[in-house]
Each structure stands twice: as C-alpha cells, then as structure tokens.
Design an enzyme around this catalytic site. Structure first.
Site, PDB file in Angstrom:
ATOM      1  N   GLU A  38       0.830  -1.216   0.000  1.00 48.56           N
ATOM      2  CA  GLU A  38       0.000   0.000   0.000  1.00 48.56           C
ATOM      3  C   GLU A  38       0.861   1.262   0.000  1.00 48.56           C
ATOM      4  O   GLU A  38       0.532   2.254  -0.657  1.00 48.56           O
ATOM      5  CB  GLU A  38      -0.946   0.017   1.210  1.00 48.56           C
TER       6      GLU A  38
ATOM      7  N   ARG B   2       0.604   3.819  -3.123  1.00 47.02           N
ATOM      8  CA  ARG B   2      -0.043   5.124  -2.876  1.00 47.02           C
ATOM      9  C   ARG B   2       0.983   6.237  -2.683  1.00 47.02           C
ATOM     10  O   ARG B   2       0.836   7.319  -3.250  1.00 47.02           O
ATOM     11  CB  ARG B   2      -0.941   5.036  -1.652  1.00 47.02           C
TER      12      ARG B   2
ATOM     13  N   ASP C  54      -4.827  -9.735  -8.883  1.00 51.10           N
ATOM     14  CA  ASP C  54      -5.087  -8.791  -9.976  1.00 51.10           C
ATOM     15  C   ASP C  54      -3.874  -8.030 -10.528  1.00 51.10           C
ATOM     16  O   ASP C  54      -3.455  -8.211 -11.671  1.00 51.10           O
ATOM     17  CB  ASP C  54      -6.206  -7.807  -9.560  1.00 51.10           C
TER      18      ASP C  54
ATOM     19  N   GLU D 107     -12.047   0.965 -10.823  1.00 41.81           N
ATOM     20  CA  GLU D 107     -11.656   0.096 -11.945  1.00 41.81           C
ATOM     21  C   GLU D 107     -12.541   0.236 -13.189  1.00 41.81           C
ATOM     22  O   GLU D 107     -12.043   0.142 -14.309  1.00 41.81           O
ATOM     23  CB  GLU D 107     -11.590  -1.358 -11.476  1.00 41.81           C
TER      24      GLU D 107
HETATM   25  C1  DMJ Z   1      -6.270   0.639  -5.351  1.00 40.73           C
HETATM   26  O1  DMJ Z   1      -5.544   0.870  -4.201  1.00 40.73           O
HETATM   27  C2  DMJ Z   1      -5.428  -0.019  -6.406  1.00 40.73           C
HETATM   28  O2  DMJ Z   1      -6.027   0.155  -7.652  1.00 40.73           O
HETATM   29  C3  DMJ Z   1      -5.203  -1.491  -6.143  1.00 40.73           C
HETATM   30  O3  DMJ Z   1      -4.484  -2.131  -7.155  1.00 40.73           O
HETATM   31  C4  DMJ Z   1      -6.524  -2.185  -5.963  1.00 40.73           C
HETATM   32  N1  DMJ Z   1      -7.381  -1.528  -5.031  1.00 40.73           N
HETATM   33  C5  DMJ Z   1      -7.511  -0.103  -5.009  1.00 40.73           C
HETATM   34  C6  DMJ Z   1      -8.693   0.454  -5.760  1.00 40.73           C
HETATM   35  O4  DMJ Z   1      -9.802  -0.311  -5.816  1.00 40.73           O
END
Ligand code: DMJ
Length: 437
Positions: free
Chosen positions: A92, A96, A219, A335
C-alpha cells in the site's frame, strides 16, 4: 459526444474533485483519509503519512488545480517524515505514496518530491530480505524490521513500476532489480498449467491458497507483468506475461458466446471453483486493451458495465451466473472508470465517453455527501459508510476526468499508469518497448 460536451463534463468532474478535496482540507488536514459522514479523519498508523494529499497530488496537477496543488505540496514538504517507528504495508505504501511522489515529481520536477521518494524507497528495501526475495507484507520504516511472511501475488508483484521509476530517477538500480526479482519469484512458482494462487509464503515460497482468478490478491500481479514490458521494454516481463495470459484465457475465461466473464479455478488442476466477479476485477478490460486484445476487452467491459447498472453502482463481489450479490459494498473503487478511459483511448469509440458519463452521474448521485464522497455499505439500499479512501481522488476522479479532458492533458501513449493510477513516463531503456505480442 462532441468536444464541447466532453469539456463540460471534464469541468464537472474537476468540480467534484474540488468538493472531495475540500472535505479533506477542512476536516482531515494533515491526516491520512477523510471520514466524510462524521466529518473527521482516519490515520492508518500511529502517525499519519498524508496518504490522501500524496496520493492525489498528481490528479490536482493534471486538472490544473494550481492553488490546491500548491497547498498539498507545502503540506507534504513541511510535514511528511518517513523516519517513523511504524510497521507499514509494503504494497500500500509503495502504490499510494511512492507512486504518488514519483508521478508528481515527473510532472513538476520538484526535487523535494524525489528526495522523499528516495528516502521512502530505501526504507522499504528491507521488506525484500526474505529467503526467497518475495517481500514481507510489513516493514518498519525506522528499523527495517519485517513481519507478515504470508503474502500474495498482488502484494509481492505490484512494485516494479514504482521501484523502476525510482531507479530511473536516482540512477540506483537496486530498486528495479529488487522489485523485478519479486515478480520473477512469483512467476517461477506458477503451477504446471501456468496459474498462480492467491496466497504464498515469502519465507518458504510455498503456496498457501490455491484459488486462482484475476481478482483481489492476484489482480495487479498480472497488470505489472504486462506494464513492466510496456513501461520499461523489459523482455522478461513479456516472457512472463504471454504464457500467463494464455493460461488465464484457457482456464479462467468463461465465455458462453453472449457474455464474457472471468471465473475462479484451482491453480493446479484448472478445475472451475466459483463464478464470482466484482469491482476489483473490472480493471481487466483495461489490461486486455493495453495488451492489444481489444475484442475481449470490449466484451468484458460490457459485462462490467452491466454489473454496475444492475443496481446503479457496482457491488464488491457478485455471482455472475445467479446474479446474487456476495458482498454489496462499494468503497468508491475506480476500476470501471479506468477501463472506460483505456477503451476510449485505444479505440476512439465515443460510446465509451457516453457510458462513462452514465457511470459518473450515478457515482455522484449515490456517493456524493455534504462533505466529500462516502462509500456505500450496500449498493442495493445505498446505505452509506464513513469512508473516503484516497483512491477516490487519486484514481476514480482522475480516470473520469481524463476520459473527458482534451488530449493535450496527458499523452496516454507516453506514460504507463501504475495500479494506483499514477502516470509514470515510459522508459524503454531496459529492452524493446513494443507491447504487442
Ligand atoms: C487501489 O488501491 C489499487 O487500484 C489497487 O491495485 C486495488 N485496489 C484499489 C482500488 O480499488
């Protein structure tokens, strides 16, 4: 949709961004996230790391919100401090904060942002000190102590764009090599049919969960195999992406001729286990489109759009065969907007702007609150919850904006978006850069 309508919508998105940011500004200044309903804030750790301002600074810059961007930059340079005795999430904090700092550095060339990124990246490096090279889930920013060996492909394999960009700008190759090794270590443990599971132990390298899919915990591992190739021309990433997408199409694609979805399966046998799909999986049309598979991208996007329109906002997870909701929350995820933007960029089809407008209008209708934007606890009842994650500003509103903004705002073909929607410049210095198979 004509350019004048698109420009009007871009202005509307910008004004919604301003509304969300001003909520943060008024009630959460100096903290991580806004709590929009209680008009307070949430910090992730014992001390705040300014997650929302760092994550959303590049959106402000792209939107031309100069006063807001100036404010955020001042806050960041005066208050941010990574020398803290806190155990942070390697993944994270990378996507971020490190990604946010680097993208904003590229847009502004403000040396303070790069210095912060270098400091943060260096403090994250001990996370990779496991026997396998797979990162621990948590690392202490001051001491480098690690914990959380049980990880997953997404957390272990979604670091290369940020660390690669840091190597580029600092000319210190350690970052690239370390993140690349982690990606390779996940790939090298794929099953004999080419799938990965959703849990892996960083110390032993053994799989702890064999569920295979393109959803949470896996993912963005796939996303970074492709994007490592697109962004850096890294041929190892290409070598890993091609068999991976072939295995996904063979074992996970669920195509009945009318609709295309992606299911869950056992990573060892390929045996289908669930027909569950959700908000996070909606990144996959973007990845398919970027890889050149426009046909599947369009078809899967249509499925995602239906998922959203079922209740006017998409659920976190649902069963696409029975249409039963498995988890009805909507935490302001980006997304679907992301895939809309990619498909518009890569096909030029105005239909995507039209669908994007409908998505955006329902996003505003159901999630805008008096202060900022609120997540939904339940997409059926539209009951709200007291959360505004930083990705609402860094991703969701950015992708909506870019969908309608004039082309000169950002050249899609010169950047690659990180998984947190931070655009980093392509740097085909590592190998060949043509992303198409
Ligand atoms: C974000 O922090 C990023 O896109 C991550 O890869 C997946 N989850 C969240 C948004 O849904």
């Amino acid at each position: 949709m004509g350019e004048a309508d698109a420009a009007r919508l871009a202005e509307r998105v910008k004004s919604e961004f301003r509304h969300a940011w001003h909520g943060y500004r008024q009630y959460a200044w100096g903290h991580d996230d806004l709590r929009p309903l209680s008009r307070s804030y949430r910090d992730w750790y014992a001390q705040p790391l300014l997650t929302t301002p760092v994550d959303s600074l590049d959106t402000m810059i792209l939107m031309g919100l100069d006063a807001e961007a100036r404010d955020a930059r001042t806050l960041i340079s005066e208050r941010i401090e990574f020398d803290r005795d806190i155990d942070v999430s390697t993944f994270e904090i990378t996507i971020r904060l490190l990604g946010g700092l680097l993208a904003s550095y590229e847009l502004t060339r403000d040396q303070r942002l790069l210095d912060l990124a270098r400091d943060l990246g260096t403090r994250l490096l001990p996370a990779f000190g496991s026997p396998t090279g797979l990162p621990y889930r948590f690392v202490n920013l001051r001491t480098g102590a690690v914990k959380g060996p049980e990880t997953n492909p997404a957390e272990a394999g979604t670091l290369l764009l940020e660390f690669g960009s840091l190597s580029r700008h600092t000319k210190d190759g350690r970052f690239y090599e370390t993140a690349k090794r982690a990606l390779l270590e996940v790939y090298n443990r794929r099953s004999s049919i080419g799938l990965v599971g959703q849990g892996i132990d960083a110390e032993t390298g053994e799989w702890t969960d064999r569920d295979s899919h393109v959803s949470a915990c896996i993912d963005s591992y796939y996303e970074y195999l492709l994007k490592g190739w697109v962004a850096f021309g890294d041929l190892d990433c290409r070598r890993m992406w091609l068999p991976s997408i072939a295995a996904i199409q063979r074992y996970l694609a669920d195509d009945d001729g009318a609709e295309l979805w992606y299911r869950h399966a056992d990573m060892l046998t390929g045996e289908p286990t669930a027909t569950v799909f959700g908000a996070l999986d909606a990144f996959f049309p973007a990845v398919l489109a970027l890889s050149g598979d426009i046909d599947r991208a369009r078809r899967l996007y249509d499925s995602c759009y239906k998922m959203w329109m079922m209740h006017g906002i998409e659920p976190e997870r649902f069963d696409y065969r029975t249409k039963r909701i498995v988890n009805g929350a909507y935490p302001l995820r980006p997304e679907v907007a992301e895939s809309t933007y990619y498909l518009y960029q890569l096909t030029g089809d105005p239909r995507y702007r039209e669908m994007g407008e409908a998505l955006f209008e329902s996003f505003v209708r159901y999630c805008r609150s008096e202060v900022g934007y609120a997540s939904l606890r339940d997409v059926v009842t539209k009951e709200r919850s007291d959360e505004m994650h930083s990705f609402c500003l860094s991703e969701t509103l950015k992708y909506f904006y870019l969908l309608f903004a004039p082309p000169e705002t950002l050249d899609f073909r010169k950047v690659v978006f990180t998984t947190e929607a931070h655009p980093i410049q392509r740097w085909p210095g590592v190998g060949r850069s043509d992303p198409r198979p």
